[in-house]
Write a protein that holds these residues in place. Structure first.
Motif, PDB file in Angstrom:
ATOM      1  N   LEU A  21       2.656   8.711 -31.876  1.00 35.96           N
ATOM      2  CA  LEU A  21       2.396   8.785 -30.437  1.00 35.96           C
ATOM      3  C   LEU A  21       0.915   9.100 -30.173  1.00 35.96           C
ATOM      4  N   ASN A  22       0.366  10.045 -30.932  1.00 39.85           N
ATOM      5  CA  ASN A  22      -1.043  10.399 -30.717  1.00 39.85           C
ATOM      6  C   ASN A  22      -1.984   9.254 -31.079  1.00 39.85           C
ATOM      7  N   LEU A  23      -1.616   8.502 -32.107  1.00 43.11           N
ATOM      8  CA  LEU A  23      -2.437   7.342 -32.472  1.00 43.11           C
ATOM      9  C   LEU A  23      -2.433   6.316 -31.337  1.00 43.11           C
ATOM     10  N   ILE A  24      -1.250   6.086 -30.748  1.00 43.36           N
ATOM     11  CA  ILE A  24      -1.160   5.132 -29.633  1.00 43.36           C
ATOM     12  C   ILE A  24      -1.984   5.632 -28.445  1.00 43.36           C
ATOM     13  N   ARG A  25      -1.901   6.948 -28.156  1.00 34.79           N
ATOM     14  CA  ARG A  25      -2.681   7.521 -27.045  1.00 34.79           C
ATOM     15  C   ARG A  25      -4.171   7.337 -27.287  1.00 34.79           C
ATOM     16  N   GLN A  26      -4.590   7.603 -28.531  1.00 38.48           N
ATOM     17  CA  GLN A  26      -6.027   7.588 -28.822  1.00 38.48           C
ATOM     18  C   GLN A  26      -6.608   6.179 -28.864  1.00 38.48           C
ATOM     19  N   THR A  27      -5.825   5.222 -29.361  1.00 31.89           N
ATOM     20  CA  THR A  27      -6.375   3.879 -29.484  1.00 31.89           C
ATOM     21  C   THR A  27      -6.253   3.092 -28.186  1.00 31.89           C
ATOM     22  N   GLY A  28      -5.333   3.538 -27.304  1.00 33.77           N
ATOM     23  CA  GLY A  28      -5.147   2.814 -26.053  1.00 33.77           C
ATOM     24  C   GLY A  28      -4.113   1.714 -26.202  1.00 33.77           C
ATOM     25  N   ARG A  29      -4.289   0.864 -27.206  1.00 29.29           N
ATOM     26  CA  ARG A  29      -3.416  -0.301 -27.377  1.00 29.29           C
ATOM     27  C   ARG A  29      -3.417  -0.660 -28.855  1.00 29.29           C
ATOM     28  N   ILE A  30      -2.264  -0.773 -29.449  1.00 28.45           N
ATOM     29  CA  ILE A  30      -2.233  -0.997 -30.904  1.00 28.45           C
ATOM     30  C   ILE A  30      -0.937  -1.698 -31.296  1.00 28.45           C
ATOM     31  N   SER A  31      -0.977  -2.449 -32.379  1.00 32.12           N
ATOM     32  CA  SER A  31       0.234  -3.146 -32.834  1.00 32.12           C
ATOM     33  C   SER A  31       0.975  -2.288 -33.859  1.00 32.12           C
ATOM     34  N   ARG A  32       2.252  -2.633 -34.085  1.00 34.40           N
ATOM     35  CA  ARG A  32       3.043  -1.896 -35.074  1.00 34.40           C
ATOM     36  C   ARG A  32       2.394  -1.974 -36.459  1.00 34.40           C
ATOM     37  N   THR A  33       1.865  -3.142 -36.795  1.00 34.85           N
ATOM     38  CA  THR A  33       1.245  -3.315 -38.108  1.00 34.85           C
ATOM     39  C   THR A  33       0.062  -2.371 -38.275  1.00 34.85           C
ATOM     40  N   ASP A  34      -0.770  -2.289 -37.218  1.00 39.79           N
ATOM     41  CA  ASP A  34      -1.937  -1.416 -37.313  1.00 39.79           C
ATOM     42  C   ASP A  34      -1.549   0.062 -37.332  1.00 39.79           C
ATOM     43  N   ILE A  35      -0.458   0.396 -36.634  1.00 44.41           N
ATOM     44  CA  ILE A  35       0.027   1.788 -36.703  1.00 44.41           C
ATOM     45  C   ILE A  35       0.387   2.114 -38.150  1.00 44.41           C
TER      46      ILE A  35
END
Ligand SMILES: [Zn+2]
Length: 415
Positions: A21-35
Motif C-alpha cells: 500500500l505504501n509503495l502504491i501511495r508513494q509511486t502514485g501509479r504502478i503495475s502489479r509487476t512493478d510492485i
C-alpha cells in the motif's frame, strides 16, 4: 507453537499489505509487476494483496501502462478518498477543525473563536460539535473517519494524552482529553502539543521540506517550539520538550504565568505586543479590542510604532533562537502562528539577530523561513499524525516502551 506460526503469518501478511500500500501511495501509479519487483514479493502474493486492497477500496485500477512486450499492464492507484481524517487545532482563543482526505488534502475547515479558559468540560463539547459540523459540511458520516488528531497549546504527557500544568490552559491540567474524545467519538484519537504538530505539518508538507533537522516556532498567545531531529519528532522524556517561550531573556523582566520572570513569552508573544501597542497609541484600539491582525495591517500601512514593536519582538525571539541554533544546528527554522503573519516586519530583525549572535559554524547552514501552511499548519500536522499511524503497518522492530511514572517504588530496584 502452531498457534504462534499462524499469528506470525497474519502479521507478515499485514506487514506485506502495508508495504504494498505504501509503495502504491508513494509511486502514485504502478503495475502489479512493478510492485513485485520493488518489494521482492512473489507475483501471486502481490496479486492477492492488491485484490484485498481493491476490495477495501483503498486502491483502484486506472487504465493501462506501457507494455514491455505482451499485454499492457493495468495500473494501480491509491484512493485518497477511501476515507477521511480529522485534525483539530485547539488554541487559547481559536478552534479549527480540518477534515482531510487520506493524502492530507483539506476538504472542509470549520474555524471558530474559542475560550480555552472556559475549561475542559465546555471545551471538549465544543470540539465534538465542531467535528460534527465539519462532517455535515462535507456530507460525510462518522463511519468514513479513520481517526482524529488534536493539538493543544501547552506541555502534555504524550503517553497518557493529558496536559501537564499548561500555563495558557488554566483548568485543563491532567484532563484525559484523548480518552474523553475517544469515548465521545468512538474513534482513535491522538493528542500532541500544537507546536509539535506544526513541526510535523511543515516538515512533511510545508516550509520544513528539505532538511532532516527542523524547528517550528509558533508565535501566538504563547510561544512554543516543535523539534524534528534526524527526521523524528523530539518530545523529551515526558513530552514537554520545546517550551522555548519560557526561556529567560531578561532577568529583570515581567513576571510570567509559569511562575518565572522575564520569559520570552512575556516580551514577544501577541498579548505582550498588543499591551505595549494599546498603551503607546490608544488610537489603535479605538474600534474595540486590538488584535494582532489589526497591528499587522497598521504596520503594512506604514504605522511606525507597529513596525517597531514587531521588530523588537523579532529581535527577542531571535535571541532565544540563537541558543536553539547553537545547541541543535537545525537546517530549517519555520516561524508560524498568528504573529508570524507580520512577515518581514518580524522575520527580518529575527534573522539578523540570529545571524549576528549565533556561532557562525552553527548558523551557516540554517534557513529561517515563514510557515508555508499558515493557519493550517497545526491541523495538517494533526492529520499527518493520524495518517502516519494508519499507514505505518505493524511495528515489527521497535516495541513501544511502556510509560513508567517515576515514583519512589519504581526507583527502588528491590521493590
Ligand atoms: Zn514563563
Amino acid at each position: 507453537m502452531a498457534g504462534n506460526t499462524s499469528a506470525d503469518l497474519s502479521l507478515m501478511r499485514e506487514f506485506n499489505e502495508s508495504l504494498v500500500l505504501n509503495l502504491i501511495r508513494q509511486t502514485g501509479r504502478i503495475s502489479r509487476t512493478d510492485i513485485a519487483s520493488h518489494t521482492h514479493l512473489s507475483r501471486s502474493t502481490v496479486s492477492s494483496i492488491v485484490n484485498d486492497l481493491l476490495a477495501a477500496n483503498l486502491v483502484c485500477e486506472v487504465g493501462t501502462g506501457h507494455s514491455r512486450g505482451g499485454r499492457r499492464p493495468i495500473m494501480i492507484e491509491f484512493n485518497g478518498q477511501a476515507g477521511y481524517v480529522i485534525g483539530v487545532d485547539l488554541g487559547a482563543t481559536h478552534l479549527m477543525v480540518l477534515l482531510s482526505d487520506l493524502e492530507a488534502q483539506a476538504v472542509v475547515r470549520v474555524a471558530s473563536p474559542f475560550v480555552v479558559e472556559e475549561g475542559p468540560k465546555l471545551g471538549l463539547e465544543r470540539i465534538a460539535q465542531a467535528i460534527e459540523q465539519a462532517l455535515q459540511e462535507a456530507g460525510l458520516g462518522m463511519e468514513r473517519i479513520f481517526g482524529v488528531g488534536i493539538g493543544v497549546p501547552g506541555p502534555l504527557d504524550f503517553a497518557t494524552g493529558k496536559p501537564i500544568f499548561p500555563p495558557i490552559m488554566p483548568g485543563w491540567h491532567d484532563t484525559p482529553i484523548r480518552e474523553r474524545l475517544r469515548e465521545r467519538l468512538n474513534k482513535p484519537v491522538y493528542l500532541d502539543n500544537d507546536a509539535n504538530l506544526g513541526a510535523i505539518g511543515e516538515y512533511w508538507w510545508g516550509g520544513g521540506r528539505g532538511a532532516r533537522n527542523v524547528a517550528f516556532i509558533k508565535v501566538g498567545t504563547g510561544i512554543g517550539c516543535g523539534l524534528i531531529i534526524e527526521g523524528q519528532i523530539y518530545r523529551g522524556e515526558i513530552g514537554s520538550a520545546g517550551e522555548i517561550g519560557h526561556t529567560v531573556i531578561d532577568e529583570d523582566g515581567p513576571p510570567c504565568r509559569c511562575g518565572s520572570a522575564g520569559c520570552l513569552e512575556t516580551l514577544a508573544a501577541a498579548p505582550a505586543i498588543l499591551h505595549v501597542a494599546a498603551e503607546a497609541d490608544p488610537a489603535l484600539a479605538s474600534n474595540g479590542k486590538l488584535t494582532i491582525l489589526d497591528l499587522i495591517e497598521a504596520a503594512q500601512d506604514g504605522h511606525l510604532l507597529s513596525r517597531r514593536l514587531f521588530a523588537q519582538a523579532g529581535r527577542r525571539i531571535g535571541t532565544a533562537l540563537t541558543s536553539l541554533v547553537n545547541l541543535l544546528n537545525p537546517g530549517i527554522i519555520v516561524i508560524g502562528g498568528g504573529v508570524a503573519r507580520a512577515g518581514p516586519f518580524l522575520l527580518d530583525p529575527l534573522r539578523e539577530t540570529v545571524q549576528q549572535r549565533a556561532l557562525p559554524v552553527a548558523v551557516q547552514g540554517t534557513r529561517i523561513v515563514e510557515s508555508q501552511l499558515g493557519a493550517d499548519a497545526i491541523a495538517i500536522g494533526a492529520v499527518t499524525t493520524v495518517l502516519r499511524e494508519l499507514f505505518s503497518g505493524p511495528d515489527l522492530a521497535v516495541p513501544t516502551r511502556p510509560h513508567v511514572a517515576v515514583s519512589q517504588e519504581s526507583l527502588n530496584p528491590m521493590s
